[in-house]
Design a protein around this motif. Structure first.
Motif, PDB file in Angstrom:
ATOM      1  N   SER A 351       0.818  -1.199   0.000  1.00 45.48           N
ATOM      2  CA  SER A 351       0.000   0.000   0.000  1.00 45.48           C
ATOM      3  C   SER A 351       0.856   1.254   0.000  1.00 45.48           C
ATOM      4  N   THR A 352       1.948   1.242   0.791  1.00 43.36           N
ATOM      5  CA  THR A 352       2.850   2.398   0.824  1.00 43.36           C
ATOM      6  C   THR A 352       3.485   2.633  -0.537  1.00 43.36           C
ATOM      7  N   LEU A 353       3.934   1.543  -1.177  1.00 35.35           N
ATOM      8  CA  LEU A 353       4.495   1.680  -2.521  1.00 35.35           C
ATOM      9  C   LEU A 353       3.480   2.333  -3.459  1.00 35.35           C
ATOM     10  N   SER A 354       2.210   1.956  -3.309  1.00 39.29           N
ATOM     11  CA  SER A 354       1.184   2.538  -4.159  1.00 39.29           C
ATOM     12  C   SER A 354       1.068   4.041  -3.933  1.00 39.29           C
ATOM     13  N   TRP A 355       1.090   4.448  -2.675  1.00 41.52           N
ATOM     14  CA  TRP A 355       1.081   5.883  -2.384  1.00 41.52           C
ATOM     15  C   TRP A 355       2.263   6.582  -3.036  1.00 41.52           C
ATOM     16  N   LEU A 356       3.462   6.003  -2.894  1.00 45.13           N
ATOM     17  CA  LEU A 356       4.659   6.644  -3.419  1.00 45.13           C
ATOM     18  C   LEU A 356       4.586   6.811  -4.932  1.00 45.13           C
ATOM     19  N   VAL A 357       3.950   5.851  -5.607  1.00 51.65           N
ATOM     20  CA  VAL A 357       3.802   5.976  -7.057  1.00 51.65           C
ATOM     21  C   VAL A 357       2.674   6.949  -7.391  1.00 51.65           C
ATOM     22  N   PHE A 358       1.612   6.952  -6.550  1.00 47.41           N
ATOM     23  CA  PHE A 358       0.451   7.781  -6.862  1.00 47.41           C
ATOM     24  C   PHE A 358       0.770   9.268  -6.758  1.00 47.41           C
ATOM     25  N   LEU A 359       1.603   9.652  -5.779  1.00 47.29           N
ATOM     26  CA  LEU A 359       1.832  11.084  -5.566  1.00 47.29           C
ATOM     27  C   LEU A 359       2.362  11.786  -6.822  1.00 47.29           C
ATOM     28  N   PRO A 360       3.479  11.319  -7.430  1.00 52.50           N
ATOM     29  CA  PRO A 360       3.911  11.995  -8.653  1.00 52.50           C
ATOM     30  C   PRO A 360       2.897  11.894  -9.788  1.00 52.50           C
ATOM     31  N   LEU A 361       2.199  10.743  -9.871  1.00 53.67           N
ATOM     32  CA  LEU A 361       1.209  10.589 -10.947  1.00 53.67           C
ATOM     33  C   LEU A 361       0.092  11.619 -10.795  1.00 53.67           C
ATOM     34  N   SER A 362      -0.376  11.828  -9.561  1.00 50.35           N
ATOM     35  CA  SER A 362      -1.481  12.769  -9.384  1.00 50.35           C
ATOM     36  C   SER A 362      -1.023  14.191  -9.678  1.00 50.35           C
ATOM     37  N   ASP A 375      -9.046  15.381 -20.551  1.00 53.75           N
ATOM     38  CA  ASP A 375      -9.018  14.261 -21.487  1.00 53.75           C
ATOM     39  C   ASP A 375      -7.602  13.998 -21.980  1.00 53.75           C
ATOM     40  N   ALA A 376      -6.772  15.063 -22.043  1.00 52.99           N
ATOM     41  CA  ALA A 376      -5.370  14.843 -22.395  1.00 52.99           C
ATOM     42  C   ALA A 376      -4.664  14.069 -21.292  1.00 52.99           C
ATOM     43  N   ALA A 377      -5.035  14.356 -20.023  1.00 54.25           N
ATOM     44  CA  ALA A 377      -4.429  13.641 -18.901  1.00 54.25           C
ATOM     45  C   ALA A 377      -4.775  12.160 -18.937  1.00 54.25           C
ATOM     46  N   SER A 378      -5.856  11.796 -19.656  1.00 53.16           N
ATOM     47  CA  SER A 378      -6.223  10.381 -19.763  1.00 53.16           C
ATOM     48  C   SER A 378      -5.093   9.554 -20.322  1.00 53.16           C
ATOM     49  N   TRP A 379      -4.240  10.183 -21.173  1.00 51.63           N
ATOM     50  CA  TRP A 379      -3.166   9.405 -21.794  1.00 51.63           C
ATOM     51  C   TRP A 379      -2.187   8.882 -20.753  1.00 51.63           C
ATOM     52  N   LEU A 380      -2.057   9.613 -19.637  1.00 50.31           N
ATOM     53  CA  LEU A 380      -1.243   9.088 -18.541  1.00 50.31           C
ATOM     54  C   LEU A 380      -1.847   7.794 -18.014  1.00 50.31           C
ATOM     55  N   LEU A 381      -3.180   7.781 -17.909  1.00 48.50           N
ATOM     56  CA  LEU A 381      -3.845   6.563 -17.432  1.00 48.50           C
ATOM     57  C   LEU A 381      -3.722   5.438 -18.451  1.00 48.50           C
ATOM     58  N   VAL A 382      -3.751   5.793 -19.738  1.00 46.46           N
ATOM     59  CA  VAL A 382      -3.562   4.774 -20.774  1.00 46.46           C
ATOM     60  C   VAL A 382      -2.190   4.117 -20.580  1.00 46.46           C
ATOM     61  N   ALA A 383      -1.178   4.943 -20.283  1.00 47.44           N
ATOM     62  CA  ALA A 383       0.164   4.384 -20.056  1.00 47.44           C
ATOM     63  C   ALA A 383       0.151   3.436 -18.868  1.00 47.44           C
ATOM     64  N   VAL A 384      -0.520   3.828 -17.770  1.00 47.95           N
ATOM     65  CA  VAL A 384      -0.554   2.973 -16.574  1.00 47.95           C
ATOM     66  C   VAL A 384      -1.260   1.657 -16.889  1.00 47.95           C
ATOM     67  N   THR A 385      -2.425   1.732 -17.555  1.00 50.88           N
ATOM     68  CA  THR A 385      -3.157   0.499 -17.863  1.00 50.88           C
ATOM     69  C   THR A 385      -2.372  -0.364 -18.849  1.00 50.88           C
ATOM     70  N   GLY A 386      -1.628   0.287 -19.776  1.00 49.65           N
ATOM     71  CA  GLY A 386      -0.802  -0.486 -20.706  1.00 49.65           C
ATOM     72  C   GLY A 386       0.262  -1.279 -19.970  1.00 49.65           C
ATOM     73  N   ALA A 387       0.944  -0.605 -19.030  1.00 45.81           N
ATOM     74  CA  ALA A 387       1.956  -1.307 -18.241  1.00 45.81           C
ATOM     75  C   ALA A 387       1.323  -2.464 -17.476  1.00 45.81           C
ATOM     76  N   GLY A 388       0.138  -2.220 -16.916  1.00 46.94           N
ATOM     77  CA  GLY A 388      -0.562  -3.280 -16.188  1.00 46.94           C
ATOM     78  C   GLY A 388      -0.897  -4.461 -17.075  1.00 46.94           C
ATOM     79  N   ALA A 389      -1.355  -4.171 -18.310  1.00 47.00           N
ATOM     80  CA  ALA A 389      -1.742  -5.244 -19.235  1.00 47.00           C
ATOM     81  C   ALA A 389      -0.566  -6.185 -19.490  1.00 47.00           C
TER      82      ALA A 389
END
Lengths: 503, 83
Positions: A351-362, A375-389
């Protein structure tokens, strides 16, 4: 340190009874009446936007700092005890918050809420997993149990939010804070009534420095757990981003205020329903995993391109739901791979690791959203979901249950014999005595699919190909089921022979 | 992959190994590990004992009370006979 294992059917009934207080506590704790009116109340006592930012920062600092230490405390002392303290901090936060007349005191309340959240994180999961292992000897029922916990939590959150809105309207926002207290009290009673598993207790407690080192090492060591932890972090980050920034899409699309409540409720329910779906065994079949990997990417692409409010909300619901679904088998694999004495610490660490990654992302989403639109910021989420995939395959295709518990083997960074037996298993005696009866009971215990494969292969003598066709799956899965079945039978025979030799 | 398989990985491969379903290089590495490891040899022997004991069960022993299992096996046997 092997625990005795009762037959599975009886164990399942006992498990359900034992976990009931946990479900009740998880539900009661989340009847948070004050959440929907928090910002309204804060504005009424003098919060500016900048001050709200300070409050978010207080929270964002307190939680990651305290998560792992409270997890280690839970491992060394008591998971139940830490939960009681967390509920106490929650009650204190709600009281201080409800009594606040200015910004300063509410910041104290926010800090207390952070303490409560930090202590909660990882603790419920660890209690549930250890109770499952204690009652049934196997990590299998964990997924259903944790799915139920998440569903109860999400339903309670939605009901609490609806009720809180009514209370704030009929009485006052302050009343919404104080009326949460009895629910917290009842949750504490339920936690006290829970019979805590004792798997994490050792006869001679490890020195604290060694335990801290072992916790961090388990979190960061290369190996099978790394892809699991990485995907868990990405999932948590994604969910948090959608919850935090989701309404910003609605603002950009000029959606009427009445839609914001249903949007939040939809996301929260998706969390619970997604988790329940994630507990179903069919989730891990290759075609299903492929869909689950690609769906969030498609949803985020929709967020980047669509101007239709309904599609945008649907896409957000899909992202939350899929992340919750994938999160359940991931949690199972995490806990299957770590010893009980480190469980709450490692879970908190993820959970802490998730916070540490979330702060710069947010911060990045905020920056890009300001300059170029959300909607342009959505592309950041596309990158995150791509890495997850990409990670879904490596994290979830490997079999969940380890044939032997993780603590039978030396850790991966052991200087002499990494991955080798701590204590090698002994050869069985030549005379196995009444092993047949134990074997029959063990085979009876097996879940239906494992039993079918074992009976077809080892009793009837059919080939792998025939067996696979018989139960309607592929040879690799049939062999994996057979491995688990034989492992369970071996465990039962081993326990029986050990107790016979050393009465 | 490391050059030497550790015990923690070997025990996951036992069923595939006994079936001859491991790719040749992997099976060779298991072969190389076993002589030096009494623990893994014990596990392999125990696996064999489980298979042997299970083979001694009569089909009637094995939860024959479950009609669904019997039906499925009977249906599959009928299908293979008519092919």
């Amino acid at each position: 340190m092997e625990t005795t294992r009762p037959p599975t059917a009886l164990g399942a009934a006992r498990l359900a009874r034992r976990l009931r207080p946990v479900y009740v506590a998880a539900g009661l704790q989340n009847v948070t009446l004050w959440v929907p009116v928090e910002k309204l109340f804060m504005t009424s006592i003098g919060f500016s936007t900048a001050a709200i930012g300070v409050m978010a920062a207080v929270y964002a600092v307190v939680v990651p700092l305290l998560e792992v230490p409270s997890g280690i405390l839970a491992d060394r002392w008591s998971r139940r005890g830490v939960l009681i303290v967390a509920l106490g901090a929650l009650a204190a936060s709600v009281t201080v918050g409800g009594l606040s007349q200015d910004v300063g005191w509410y910041l104290v309340a926010a800090a207390l809420l952070g303490v409560s959240f930090a202590m909660d994180s990882g603790t419920y999961e660890s209690m549930v997993y250890d109770a499952v292992v204690e009652e049934t000897g196997d990590g299998g029922p964990f997924e259903r149990a944790i799915g139920r916990v998440r569903l109860v939590q999400s339903v309670a959150l939605v009901v609490g939010a609806l009720a809180g809105g009514v209370v704030a309207e009929v009485l006052s926002p302050r009343a919404a804070y104080f009326l949460t207290l009895p629910w917290i009290g009842c949750a504490a009673v339920a936690v006290v009534l829970f019979r805590e598993p004792s798997l994490h207790r050792r006869e001679a407690p490890e020195p604290i420095r060694a335990q801290v080192a072992a916790t961090y090492r388990t979190l960061l060591e290369p190996g099978r757990l790394r892809s699991v932890i990485a995907l868990m972090v990405l999932g948590a980050v994604l969910m948090q981003a959608v919850f935090e920034f989701g309404p910003v899409w609605l603002v950009a699309l000029d959606v009427p205020p009445v839609a914001y409540g249903p949007q939040w409720a939809g996301l929260t329910l998706a969390l619970g329903v997604g988790a329940v779906l994630g507990a179903r065994p069919g989730v891990l079949r290759r075609p299903v995993l492929a869909v689950l990997a690609v769906l969030p990417v498609g949803a985020c692409l929709l967020l980047a391109s669509s101007r239709a409010a309904l599609l945008v909300v649907a896409a957000q619901v899909v992202v939350i739901g899929v992340s919750a679904t994938v999160g359940v088998p991931l949690a199972r694999r995490l806990h299957d791979g770590i010893p009980s004495a480190l469980r709450a610490g490692v879970a908190s660490g993820v959970s802490t690791l998730s916070w540490l990654v979330f702060l710069p992302l947010s911060l990045a989403i905020g920056l890009v959203g300001d300059r170029a639109g959300i909607d342009a910021a959505s592309w950041l989420l596309v990158a995150v979901t791509g890495a997850g995939a990409v990670l879904v395959g490596p994290a979830l295709r490997a079999p969940a249950t380890r044939t032997f518990p993780a603590q039978r083997f030396r850790p991966a960074d052991d200087p002499d014999w990494p991955g080798h037996w701590v204590t090698p298993p002994r050869d069985w005696p030549a005379d196995l005595g009444d092993a047949q009866a134990v074997l029959r009971a063990a085979v009876d215990d097996l879940p239906a699919d494992q039993q079918d494969v074992l009976v077809a292969r080892d009793v009837h003598g059919r080939s792998t190909a025939e067996t696979a066709q018989l139960i309607g799956t592929d040879e690799a899965i049939a062999r994996a089921l057979l491995h688990r079945a034989r492992a369970h039978v071996r465990d039962q025979l081993d326990d029986h022979l050990a107790s016979r030799v050393d009465p | 992959m490391t050059d030497n398989l550790a015990c923690v990985e070997i025990v996951e491969l036992v069923t595939d190994y006994l079936d001859g379903a491991l790719p040749a290089p992997l099976a060779a590495r298991v072969d190389a590990h076993l002589p030096g490891c009494p623990g893994c040899r014990a596990v392999l022997a125990q696996w064999g004992a489980v298979i042997a004991l299970a083979g001694q069960l009569s089909p009637a022993d094995v939860r024959a009370a479950d009609p669904l299992v019997r039906q499925r096996i009977l249906a599959a046997l009928r299908r293979t006979r008519h092919r």
